[in-house]
Design a protein around this motif. Structure first.
Motif, PDB file in Angstrom:
ATOM      1  N   SER A  46       0.914  -1.168   0.036  1.00  0.00           N
ATOM      2  CA  SER A  46      -0.047  -0.328   0.017  1.00  0.00           C
ATOM      3  C   SER A  46       0.817   1.247   0.042  1.00  0.00           C
ATOM      4  N   ILE A  47       1.769   1.265   0.947  1.00  0.00           N
ATOM      5  CA  ILE A  47       2.676   2.220   0.937  1.00  0.00           C
ATOM      6  C   ILE A  47       3.543   2.625  -0.409  1.00  0.00           C
ATOM      7  N   ILE A  48       3.932   1.616  -0.946  1.00  0.00           N
ATOM      8  CA  ILE A  48       4.834   1.875  -2.368  1.00  0.00           C
ATOM      9  C   ILE A  48       3.883   2.016  -3.280  1.00  0.00           C
ATOM     10  N   TYR A  49       2.634   1.654  -3.400  1.00  0.00           N
ATOM     11  CA  TYR A  49       1.662   1.775  -4.503  1.00  0.00           C
ATOM     12  C   TYR A  49       0.942   3.195  -4.305  1.00  0.00           C
ATOM     13  N   VAL A  72      -6.258  -1.028  -2.892  1.00  0.00           N
ATOM     14  CA  VAL A  72      -5.658  -1.298  -1.641  1.00  0.00           C
ATOM     15  C   VAL A  72      -6.857  -1.600  -0.754  1.00  0.00           C
ATOM     16  N   LEU A  73      -7.905  -0.849  -0.755  1.00  0.00           N
ATOM     17  CA  LEU A  73      -9.116  -0.929  -0.061  1.00  0.00           C
ATOM     18  C   LEU A  73      -9.892  -2.323  -0.299  1.00  0.00           C
ATOM     19  N   ALA A  74      -9.968  -2.471  -1.565  1.00  0.00           N
ATOM     20  CA  ALA A  74     -10.590  -4.005  -2.040  1.00  0.00           C
ATOM     21  C   ALA A  74      -9.520  -5.104  -1.314  1.00  0.00           C
ATOM     22  N   ASN A  85     -13.876 -15.717   7.619  1.00  0.00           N
ATOM     23  CA  ASN A  85     -14.344 -17.093   7.306  1.00  0.00           C
ATOM     24  C   ASN A  85     -13.207 -18.098   7.766  1.00  0.00           C
ATOM     25  N   GLY A  86     -12.106 -17.868   8.222  1.00  0.00           N
ATOM     26  CA  GLY A  86     -11.018 -18.638   8.728  1.00  0.00           C
ATOM     27  C   GLY A  86     -10.261 -19.476   7.716  1.00  0.00           C
ATOM     28  N   VAL A  87     -10.200 -18.957   6.510  1.00  0.00           N
ATOM     29  CA  VAL A  87      -9.317 -19.618   5.546  1.00  0.00           C
ATOM     30  C   VAL A  87      -8.118 -18.943   5.259  1.00  0.00           C
ATOM     31  N   LYS A  88      -7.152 -19.934   4.972  1.00  0.00           N
ATOM     32  CA  LYS A  88      -5.745 -19.183   4.540  1.00  0.00           C
ATOM     33  C   LYS A  88      -5.819 -19.064   3.082  1.00  0.00           C
ATOM     34  N   LYS A  89      -6.117 -18.291   2.716  1.00  0.00           N
ATOM     35  CA  LYS A  89      -6.133 -17.879   1.058  1.00  0.00           C
ATOM     36  C   LYS A  89      -5.601 -16.483   0.756  1.00  0.00           C
ATOM     37  N   PRO A  90      -4.511 -16.586  -0.060  1.00  0.00           N
ATOM     38  CA  PRO A  90      -3.813 -15.482  -0.344  1.00  0.00           C
ATOM     39  C   PRO A  90      -4.431 -14.521  -0.938  1.00  0.00           C
ATOM     40  N   LEU A  91      -4.084 -13.130  -0.723  1.00  0.00           N
ATOM     41  CA  LEU A  91      -4.722 -11.981  -1.614  1.00  0.00           C
ATOM     42  C   LEU A  91      -4.387 -12.185  -2.920  1.00  0.00           C
ATOM     43  N   PRO A  92      -5.386 -11.685  -3.903  1.00  0.00           N
ATOM     44  CA  PRO A  92      -5.303 -11.773  -5.130  1.00  0.00           C
ATOM     45  C   PRO A  92      -4.022 -10.929  -5.456  1.00  0.00           C
ATOM     46  N   ILE A  93      -3.331 -11.285  -6.606  1.00  0.00           N
ATOM     47  CA  ILE A  93      -2.407 -10.135  -7.020  1.00  0.00           C
ATOM     48  C   ILE A  93      -1.235 -10.642  -6.153  1.00  0.00           C
TER      49      ILE A  93
END
Length: 106
Positions: A46-49, A72-74, A85-93
């Motif tokens: 977020s800082i770099i972006y 970044v908000l999305a 939801n308790g899932v370990k799913k990486p953030l998109p991108i």
């Protein structure tokens, strides 16, 4: 606070991350460690972006590009939903970049 709540809090600004890390470092499970890594990666991204986006808007003068700041908000909302939801799913991108980083988290 339980680890699921701390996972959610970790996505709410860098202050939320510090609180989640400080409270949960002794009793962290895999879910909390995963989301702490993802949230810290998102904060750094977020800082770099925002810095690069500010430079591009300044150079081009196209203010409509400021809508791209919502990316970044999305990502933050997606992370909060995954943590809730308790899932370990990486953030998109960006999520896969931070799965094996930040060894101090665990």
């Amino acid at each position: 606070m339980d680890n699921k709540t701390l996972s959610i809090v970790s996505y709410i600004t860098i202050i939320g991350w510090i609180i989640a890390f400080a409270i949960g470092k002794d009793k962290a499970d895999d879910l909390l460690k995963f989301h702490l890594k993802q949230a810290l990666g998102l904060a750094i991204f977020s800082i770099i972006y925002q810095f690069l986006l500010g430079i591009i808007i300044t150079i081009t003068g196209i203010t409509i590009l400021s809508i791209l700041g919502l990316v970044v908000l999305a990502l933050m909302i997606i992370g909060i939903i995954n943590a809730a939801n308790g899932v370990k799913k990486p953030l998109p991108i960006i999520g896969s970049m931070f799965e094996d980083k930040f060894a101090f988290i665990g």
